[in-house]
Design a protein around this motif. Structure first.
Motif, PDB file in Angstrom:
ATOM      1  N   LYS A 269       0.838  -1.206   0.000  1.00 11.98           N
ATOM      2  CA  LYS A 269       0.000   0.000   0.000  1.00 11.98           C
ATOM      3  C   LYS A 269       0.871   1.253   0.000  1.00 11.98           C
ATOM      4  O   LYS A 269       0.520   2.264  -0.644  1.00 11.98           O
ATOM      5  CB  LYS A 269      -0.904  -0.014   1.230  1.00 11.98           C
ATOM      6  N   ASP A 270       1.997   1.217   0.702  1.00 13.21           N
ATOM      7  CA  ASP A 270       2.917   2.355   0.665  1.00 13.21           C
ATOM      8  C   ASP A 270       3.408   2.614  -0.759  1.00 13.21           C
ATOM      9  O   ASP A 270       3.494   3.763  -1.200  1.00 13.21           O
ATOM     10  CB  ASP A 270       4.116   2.095   1.577  1.00 13.21           C
ATOM     11  N   SER A 271       3.729   1.535  -1.468  1.00 17.00           N
ATOM     12  CA  SER A 271       4.184   1.682  -2.860  1.00 17.00           C
ATOM     13  C   SER A 271       3.082   2.276  -3.723  1.00 17.00           C
ATOM     14  O   SER A 271       3.342   3.125  -4.591  1.00 17.00           O
ATOM     15  CB  SER A 271       4.609   0.316  -3.410  1.00 17.00           C
ATOM     16  N   LEU A 272       1.840   1.854  -3.489  1.00 22.54           N
ATOM     17  CA  LEU A 272       0.715   2.425  -4.233  1.00 22.54           C
ATOM     18  C   LEU A 272       0.602   3.917  -3.970  1.00 22.54           C
ATOM     19  O   LEU A 272       0.424   4.714  -4.908  1.00 22.54           O
ATOM     20  CB  LEU A 272      -0.579   1.711  -3.835  1.00 22.54           C
TER      21      LEU A 272
ATOM     22  N   GLU B 170      -3.136   1.912 -13.537  1.00 24.25           N
ATOM     23  CA  GLU B 170      -2.039   0.945 -13.555  1.00 24.25           C
ATOM     24  C   GLU B 170      -1.472   0.718 -12.150  1.00 24.25           C
ATOM     25  O   GLU B 170      -1.149  -0.407 -11.769  1.00 24.25           O
ATOM     26  CB  GLU B 170      -0.931   1.436 -14.490  1.00 24.25           C
ATOM     27  N   SER B 171      -1.354   1.790 -11.380  1.00 24.82           N
ATOM     28  CA  SER B 171      -0.858   1.650 -10.005  1.00 24.82           C
ATOM     29  C   SER B 171      -1.821   0.819  -9.169  1.00 24.82           C
ATOM     30  O   SER B 171      -1.403  -0.044  -8.382  1.00 24.82           O
ATOM     31  CB  SER B 171      -0.678   3.031  -9.370  1.00 24.82           C
ATOM     32  N   GLN B 172      -3.116   1.063  -9.344  1.00 18.67           N
ATOM     33  CA  GLN B 172      -4.110   0.277  -8.610  1.00 18.67           C
ATOM     34  C   GLN B 172      -4.065  -1.190  -9.033  1.00 18.67           C
ATOM     35  O   GLN B 172      -4.161  -2.087  -8.197  1.00 18.67           O
ATOM     36  CB  GLN B 172      -5.509   0.839  -8.852  1.00 18.67           C
TER      37      GLN B 172
ATOM     38  N   TYR C 215      -1.104  -2.865  -7.522  1.00 15.31           N
ATOM     39  CA  TYR C 215      -1.337  -3.072  -6.085  1.00 15.31           C
ATOM     40  C   TYR C 215      -2.232  -4.284  -5.834  1.00 15.31           C
ATOM     41  O   TYR C 215      -1.934  -5.134  -4.990  1.00 15.31           O
ATOM     42  CB  TYR C 215      -1.972  -1.822  -5.484  1.00 15.31           C
ATOM     43  N   HIS C 216      -3.323  -4.366  -6.578  1.00 15.73           N
ATOM     44  CA  HIS C 216      -4.264  -5.472  -6.356  1.00 15.73           C
ATOM     45  C   HIS C 216      -3.665  -6.813  -6.794  1.00 15.73           C
ATOM     46  O   HIS C 216      -3.996  -7.848  -6.189  1.00 15.73           O
ATOM     47  CB  HIS C 216      -5.576  -5.193  -7.089  1.00 15.73           C
TER      48      HIS C 216
END
Length: 364
Positions: free
Chosen positions: A128-131, A220-222, A225-226
């Protein structure tokens, strides 16, 4: 402020009052310009609202959002990219699980499962931090830059245009009293501002593909993350499933209660606790008859004050030769301790006999 500047401000204020109060009409802008202005205004509101809602999405806690905003400002000043700097909900949950899982111990099913789940939640917090960092760099910051520079510049041009329109309309209404050259300059400045504002609005609307690209970066970030979260959670699910299978296949241990203490009445005992000492009885065998219980009476009702006695709470029929039968309410007096397995007792108005000590439980 110079005299000319003061006069210009007076002209604009006078024209504005005439339009707002007196109902005077000013110079109308064409429909194409108004349409551009409306679209830019909607774009500005959308950018501001999307930035706010994206921050709420990344960190629902208002206090943490305030801290995130402060860190963003500091990072922008220093030109640094740091960890978001606030605790993720997954991380807090993971720390709680690990803490109590370790207190329970890995040898327990629940304790080991809590530790596994807690470590997984910590990994989710890192993802989540990376997101948060990716969304901030590739989505929030570009939109914020658009809002702070391009859209703000357009608002400046539109405000300047409105001021020059008021100045031109005031001088046009007083045509003949104001030199024609001054009126011509006011008209030229009005058209100049209109062209600059119109060009700025047109350019920002024509290059909105940049905002589409930024929105794509958010998605793309989401998605990344998922994907990572799904992989981490699947690993945890497999671990928990293995634990459940092992627990189901492991033979269940039966609970064996600890032996209960009984009181061994012994007149020769050295104990000072009422003339008897505590011993440990073996737990009764399965399907055996329940032991009969007795209540210790005060010594003054006994025929011999130095001999302990009991009162029967249930009936008992003798099963072996030499055993003493009694009825509920009978008074039983210990007359002799034959050995550790047998005691000689007597009933009031009844013959004496033996009884196994395991069938009696003394209580004070």
């Amino acid at each position: 402020m110079s005299v000319a500047g003061f006069k210009k401000q007076f002209y604009k204020a006078s024209q504005l009052v005439s339009e707002k109060v007196g109902g005077a009409e000013g110079t109308k802008l064409d429909e194409d310009f108004k349409d551009l202005e409306r679209k830019v205004d909607v774009t500005n509101k959308a950018v501001v609202e999307v930035i706010s809602k994206t921050s709420e999405y990344l960190q629902p806690n208002p206090a943490s959002r305030a801290k995130l905003s402060m860190l963003n400002t500091v990072s922008k000043i220093r030109g640094q990219v740091k960890n978001p700097g606030y605790p993720q909900a997954e991380g807090l949950l993971g720390e709680c699980m690990v803490k109590y899982g370790r207190e329970l111990g890995d040898e327990t099913n629940f304790g080991g499962a809590l530790v596994d789940a807690g470590e997984t939640m910590k990994r989710l917090a890192e993802v989540k931090d990376s997101l948060d960092i990716d969304v901030k760099q590739n989505f929030i910051d570009p939109l914020q830059n658009l809002c702070d520079k391009d859209l703000r510049e357009i608002q400046h041009h539109l405000k300047k245009l409105e001021g020059r329109r008021l100045d031109y309309d005031y001088k046009k209404k007083r045509q003949g009293k104001i030199p024609d050259e001054e009126l011509r300059q006011a008209l030229e400045k009005f058209h100049e501002s209109k062209e600059v504002a119109e060009t700025s609005m047109y350019n920002i609307l024509e290059t909105d593909i940049e905002q589409v690209s930024q929105l794509s970066s958010l998605v793309e970030s989401q998605l990344q993350y998922h994907r990572q979260a799904t992989q981490i959670l699947e690993e945890l699910s497999d671990k928990l499933r293995e634990r459940m299978n092992e627990a189901q296949n492991r033979p269940r241990r039966e609970y064996t209660p600890k032996p209960k203490p009984i009181f061994d009445f012994d007149s020769d005992s050295q104990s000072t606790n009422g003339g008897y000492q505590s011993s440990v009885a073996q737990p009764p065998a399965r399907n055996s008859e329940p032991p009969f219980l007795y209540t210790r009476l005060p010594f003054q009702i006994s025929r011999r004050s130095d001999q302990p006695c009991c009162k029967a709470l249930y009936d008992f029929d003798p099963e072996n030769e030499g055993e003493l039968g009694f009825k509920e309410g009978d008074i039983i007096t210990l007359t002799n301790q034959i050995d550790e397995n047998c005691q000689h007792v007597a009933l009031s108005q009844h013959p004496s006999g033996g009884r196994p000590p395991t069938r009696l439980q003394g209580s004070s």
